[in-house]
Design a protein around this motif. Structure first.
Motif, PDB file in Angstrom:
ATOM      1  N   GLU A  95      79.624 -11.143 -39.646  1.00  0.00           N
ATOM      2  CA  GLU A  95      79.102 -10.810 -38.807  1.00  0.00           C
ATOM      3  C   GLU A  95      80.598 -11.444 -37.659  1.00  0.00           C
ATOM      4  O   GLU A  95      81.243 -12.266 -37.612  1.00  0.00           O
ATOM      5  CB  GLU A  95      78.392 -11.825 -37.665  1.00  0.00           C
ATOM      6  CG  GLU A  95      77.115 -12.232 -39.095  1.00  0.00           C
ATOM      7  CD  GLU A  95      75.945 -13.132 -38.294  1.00  0.00           C
ATOM      8  OE1 GLU A  95      74.582 -12.980 -38.632  1.00  0.00           O
ATOM      9  OE2 GLU A  95      76.401 -14.091 -37.313  1.00  0.00           O
ATOM     10  N   PHE A  96      80.745 -10.252 -37.354  1.00  0.00           N
ATOM     11  CA  PHE A  96      82.358  -9.465 -36.085  1.00  0.00           C
ATOM     12  C   PHE A  96      81.962  -9.661 -34.673  1.00  0.00           C
ATOM     13  O   PHE A  96      82.967  -9.070 -34.460  1.00  0.00           O
ATOM     14  CB  PHE A  96      82.738  -8.194 -36.994  1.00  0.00           C
ATOM     15  CG  PHE A  96      83.874  -7.075 -36.810  1.00  0.00           C
ATOM     16  CD1 PHE A  96      84.704  -8.218 -37.836  1.00  0.00           C
ATOM     17  CD2 PHE A  96      84.160  -6.285 -36.293  1.00  0.00           C
ATOM     18  CE1 PHE A  96      85.745  -7.841 -37.624  1.00  0.00           C
ATOM     19  CE2 PHE A  96      85.204  -6.059 -35.544  1.00  0.00           C
ATOM     20  CZ  PHE A  96      86.019  -6.407 -36.686  1.00  0.00           C
ATOM     21  N   ASP A  97      81.269 -10.199 -34.496  1.00  0.00           N
ATOM     22  CA  ASP A  97      80.920 -10.618 -32.734  1.00  0.00           C
ATOM     23  C   ASP A  97      82.650 -10.791 -32.377  1.00  0.00           C
ATOM     24  O   ASP A  97      82.990 -10.181 -30.892  1.00  0.00           O
ATOM     25  CB  ASP A  97      80.398 -10.860 -32.028  1.00  0.00           C
ATOM     26  CG  ASP A  97      78.766  -9.883 -32.896  1.00  0.00           C
ATOM     27  OD1 ASP A  97      78.322  -9.757 -34.270  1.00  0.00           O
ATOM     28  OD2 ASP A  97      77.515 -10.291 -31.568  1.00  0.00           O
ATOM     29  N   ALA A  98      83.056 -11.549 -33.045  1.00  0.00           N
ATOM     30  CA  ALA A  98      84.035 -12.682 -32.208  1.00  0.00           C
ATOM     31  C   ALA A  98      85.511 -11.879 -32.632  1.00  0.00           C
ATOM     32  O   ALA A  98      86.515 -12.770 -31.846  1.00  0.00           O
ATOM     33  CB  ALA A  98      84.299 -14.295 -32.850  1.00  0.00           C
ATOM     34  N   HIS A  99      85.357 -10.847 -33.352  1.00  0.00           N
ATOM     35  CA  HIS A  99      86.907  -9.912 -33.644  1.00  0.00           C
ATOM     36  C   HIS A  99      86.706  -9.203 -32.172  1.00  0.00           C
ATOM     37  O   HIS A  99      86.253  -8.552 -31.006  1.00  0.00           O
ATOM     38  CB  HIS A  99      86.837  -9.207 -34.593  1.00  0.00           C
ATOM     39  CG  HIS A  99      87.645  -8.736 -35.017  1.00  0.00           C
ATOM     40  ND1 HIS A  99      88.838  -7.525 -35.138  1.00  0.00           N
ATOM     41  CD2 HIS A  99      88.488  -8.947 -36.605  1.00  0.00           C
ATOM     42  CE1 HIS A  99      89.674  -7.562 -35.680  1.00  0.00           C
ATOM     43  NE2 HIS A  99      89.545  -7.737 -36.034  1.00  0.00           N
ATOM     44  N   ASP A 100      88.400  -9.176 -32.383  1.00  0.00           N
ATOM     45  CA  ASP A 100      89.002  -8.127 -31.190  1.00  0.00           C
ATOM     46  C   ASP A 100      88.531  -6.545 -31.143  1.00  0.00           C
ATOM     47  O   ASP A 100      87.858  -6.837 -32.823  1.00  0.00           O
ATOM     48  CB  ASP A 100      90.250  -8.129 -30.788  1.00  0.00           C
ATOM     49  CG  ASP A 100      91.100  -7.713 -31.864  1.00  0.00           C
ATOM     50  OD1 ASP A 100      91.238  -6.112 -32.084  1.00  0.00           O
ATOM     51  OD2 ASP A 100      91.106  -7.991 -32.770  1.00  0.00           O
ATOM     52  N   PRO A 101      88.029  -5.984 -30.272  1.00  0.00           N
ATOM     53  CA  PRO A 101      87.871  -6.395 -28.900  1.00  0.00           C
ATOM     54  C   PRO A 101      87.026  -7.121 -28.999  1.00  0.00           C
ATOM     55  O   PRO A 101      85.316  -7.057 -29.139  1.00  0.00           O
ATOM     56  CB  PRO A 101      87.477  -4.778 -28.315  1.00  0.00           C
ATOM     57  CG  PRO A 101      86.950  -3.964 -29.048  1.00  0.00           C
ATOM     58  CD  PRO A 101      87.333  -4.116 -31.268  1.00  0.00           C
ATOM     59  N   TYR A 102      87.309  -8.518 -26.812  1.00  0.00           N
ATOM     60  CA  TYR A 102      86.166  -9.541 -27.196  1.00  0.00           C
ATOM     61  C   TYR A 102      85.411  -8.852 -26.119  1.00  0.00           C
ATOM     62  O   TYR A 102      85.863  -9.225 -25.023  1.00  0.00           O
ATOM     63  CB  TYR A 102      87.569 -10.398 -27.387  1.00  0.00           C
ATOM     64  CG  TYR A 102      88.659 -10.537 -27.763  1.00  0.00           C
ATOM     65  CD1 TYR A 102      88.068 -11.116 -29.060  1.00  0.00           C
ATOM     66  CD2 TYR A 102      89.637 -10.335 -27.038  1.00  0.00           C
ATOM     67  CE1 TYR A 102      89.147 -11.499 -29.911  1.00  0.00           C
ATOM     68  CE2 TYR A 102      91.103 -10.541 -27.615  1.00  0.00           C
ATOM     69  CZ  TYR A 102      90.436 -10.619 -28.996  1.00  0.00           C
ATOM     70  OH  TYR A 102      92.134 -11.644 -29.871  1.00  0.00           O
ATOM     71  N   ILE A 103      84.366  -7.966 -26.135  1.00  0.00           N
ATOM     72  CA  ILE A 103      83.498  -8.046 -25.042  1.00  0.00           C
ATOM     73  C   ILE A 103      82.477  -8.133 -25.642  1.00  0.00           C
ATOM     74  O   ILE A 103      81.814  -7.984 -26.740  1.00  0.00           O
ATOM     75  CB  ILE A 103      83.119  -6.087 -25.572  1.00  0.00           C
ATOM     76  CG1 ILE A 103      84.639  -5.006 -25.114  1.00  0.00           C
ATOM     77  CG2 ILE A 103      82.456  -5.808 -24.599  1.00  0.00           C
ATOM     78  CD1 ILE A 103      85.119  -4.967 -24.227  1.00  0.00           C
TER      79      ILE A 103
END
Length: 567
Positions: free
Chosen positions: A258-266
């Motif tokens: 799960e990639f949510d915390a990778h930049d870009p931090y949106i």
């Protein structure tokens, strides 16, 4: 094309005009026939490709050997929160409540206080996590294709009758092209929706990005370039797969990246602004989308603070989705027979040592990650203080499943920490694989010139107890006391009273590199020379006098807030 955007647009318009003229000469009937024929060919290819994948999966499932019998045939779910560092997780002493669901569920499982990723970026870390091998053996620090004969965890479990499935959000490193899909009978990486098909084209991507920026939909823009899904989409895909399994009687192994915390931090709208600043202007949204690539002098203090706050928001969304997933699995009655492993592949730097992002160093901000194992058979609320490596996860899984006989995975099961908790004095330290990490790249294994002088081409790291030892390709060393200095701001390697620690850690690192050598290419390029320099330093066993000195932070402020715990 490598020309100005306006020039590209003009060239495309000119070529399009001539293409239109050529098509018009065919006449309306032939033009319609050509268009219909082209669509039919594309639809046939698409249907054939997807159909072949479905057929191949069905055949593979039908050909699986008999699953394990008895009480050990448990399910396993491996959840990797991409780019989540332990520093920002509530369980690890972070004052912000970023992970209330993980905190709540950990009361039913085991937490590892000091868990180290084998590498500070996604691909080598994942290859180690799925094979149990160090990246230096797999060549995956510089080679983005897993071609090693060493089997993956999915391959091994499939050969034992497990139904295997992978769902990944990181399409930079974890797609089928990288061969991380090895052994997974079902694997979902790139999304297949009308929206994703539109944004796969150059024109569609350009139009979508412009439209999303004008409409303040930065969160959707984050996923356009990735052709991927957020944690909510990954979890839905996994649950849909569970519902549609043809052999629901088989135990399964599922891998969720799960990639949510990778930049870009949106952050997602549900958590946007939960922990501080959030973007309010087009300039701030654009800054977050491009944060890692912006030169440091162009970043304001507010920019850095906002990026850090939004990063925490993203972690909160991962945690929210974890809570929803575990609650749903509980409603389905699956958790009694399922082990859930929650971890990360690497951390993230926010300027405390002069860097942003990851893949730069083996400091704990980049390799210190959370690790929690949830199981009905685990001692509830147990905290294991001994440092551990994520490379032991395959050995742990096969141990939990009773499949150690014939197992190809090196390392030791992390369940040894369930029977002893040396941090509280309840038993001896469990025998685990050394907490070793490496940062390397084929393109800069030699010293590189930088603004502060020569920079090393690679670094090796070993955590032993509360001591963290780092040695780079130039022979330079760092030593940190994690108990007194959890954020690694004071280097102790020059301290005379730390000489014994330094000698011990040099020997420990040499044992790691000798017990499990690198590939022929890695040995030739840099590892042989590094091992010789380490052997020479051990032979000398003497240090120049000096005192403790603060690590150069390039003018950056220290960590925000006061945290308890190892991180």
């Amino acid at each position: 094309l490598p020309i100005h955007a306006a020039g590209s647009l003009l060239l495309a318009a000119g070529l399009g005009r001539y293409a239109a003229m050529a098509t018009a000469r065919l006449g309306p009937r032939r033009t319609r026939a050509l268009a219909a024929g082209s669509v039919a060919v594309l639809a046939t290819l698409a249907a054939g490709s997807s159909g072949w994948q479905v057929l191949r999966e069905r055949r593979a499932v039908a050909a699986l050997p008999a699953p394990p019998t008895g009480g050990r045939a448990r399910n396993v779910i491996l959840i990797v929160w991409d780019t989540v560092r332990a520093y920002d997780v509530g369980l690890y002493g972070y004052p912000r409540p970023t992970t209330p669901n993980l905190d709540r569920w950990m009361r039913r499982g085991v937490m590892y206080s000091v868990a180290l990723s084998p590498a500070p970026w996604t691909y080598p870390s994942h290859t180690s996590l799925l094979t149990g091998q160090w990246p230096l053996r797999l060549d995956t620090q510089w080679k983005m294709k897993l071609e090693t004969p060493d089997p993956t965890l999915a391959e091994y479990l499939a050969s034992r009758g497990y139904h295997t499935a992978g769902f990944v959000g990181n399409t930079n490193c974890c797609t089928y092209e990288s061969r991380l899909d090895r052994g997974f009978l079902h694997y979902e990486d790139y999304t297949l929706t009308p929206w994703s098909l539109l944004t796969r084209t150059v024109a569609g991507d350009w139009i979508a990005r412009k439209a999303l920026r004008l409409s303040d939909r930065a969160y959707l823009e984050k996923w356009v370039g990735l052709q991927a899904r957020d944690a909510s989409g990954i979890n839905r895909a996994f649950l849909d797969w569970l519902d549609g399994r043809r052999r629901a009687d088989r135990p399964f192994f599922a891998f969720l990246n799960e990639f949510d915390a990778h930049d870009p931090y949106i952050p997602a709208d549900a958590v946007m602004g939960r922990f501080g600043l959030k973007p309010r202007t087009a300039r701030e949204r654009s800054m977050l989308l491009d944060f890692i690539g912006i030169p440091r002098p162009d970043l304001t203090t507010r920019d850095v603070t906002m990026a850090r706050d939004c990063y925490d928001d993203c972690i909160a969304e991962l945690d929210r989705q974890l809570g929803l997933l575990l609650d749903e699995l509980g409603r389905r009655g699956l958790l009694a027979d399922t082990d859930v492993i929650v971890t990360s592949d690497h951390g993230e730097a926010f300027g405390n040592h002069g860097r942003f992002g990851h893949a730069h160093s083996v400091l704990l901000e980049e390799v210190g990650v959370p690790l929690v194992i949830l199981s009905a058979e685990a001692p509830p609320g147990r905290v294991v203080a001994a440092p551990v490596s994520l490379s032991d996860i395959p050995a742990t899984v096969v141990d939990r499943l009773g499949l150690t006989e014939g197992s190809p995975f090196p390392g030791r099961s992390l369940t040894a920490g369930w029977r002893a908790n040396p941090g509280s004095g309840s038993g001896p330290a469990p025998a685990v694989t050394p907490a070793f990490s490496e940062q390397a790249s084929r393109h800069d294994t030699g010293p590189q010139a930088g603004p502060g002088g020569l920079r090393p081409g690679f670094q090796m790291s070993l955590v032993d107890g509360n001591r963290h030892y780092i040695r780079d390709g130039l022979g330079r060393e760092l030593l940190f006391d994690l108990a007194a200095d959890p954020f690694e701001m004071v280097d102790l390697h020059d301290r005379p009273d730390r000489r014994r620690d330094l000698v011990s850690l040099r020997r420990g690192l040499l044992r790691v590199l000798s017990d499990r050598p690198g590939s022929a290419a890695v040995e030739r390029v840099y590892l042989q020379d590094f091992r010789r320099s380490l052997e020479a330093a051990i032979a000398e066993e003497r240090r120049e006098p000096g005192g403790a000195r603060a690590v150069d932070s390039a003018g950056e402020p220290g960590p925000r807030g006061v945290r308890a715990g190892p991180f």
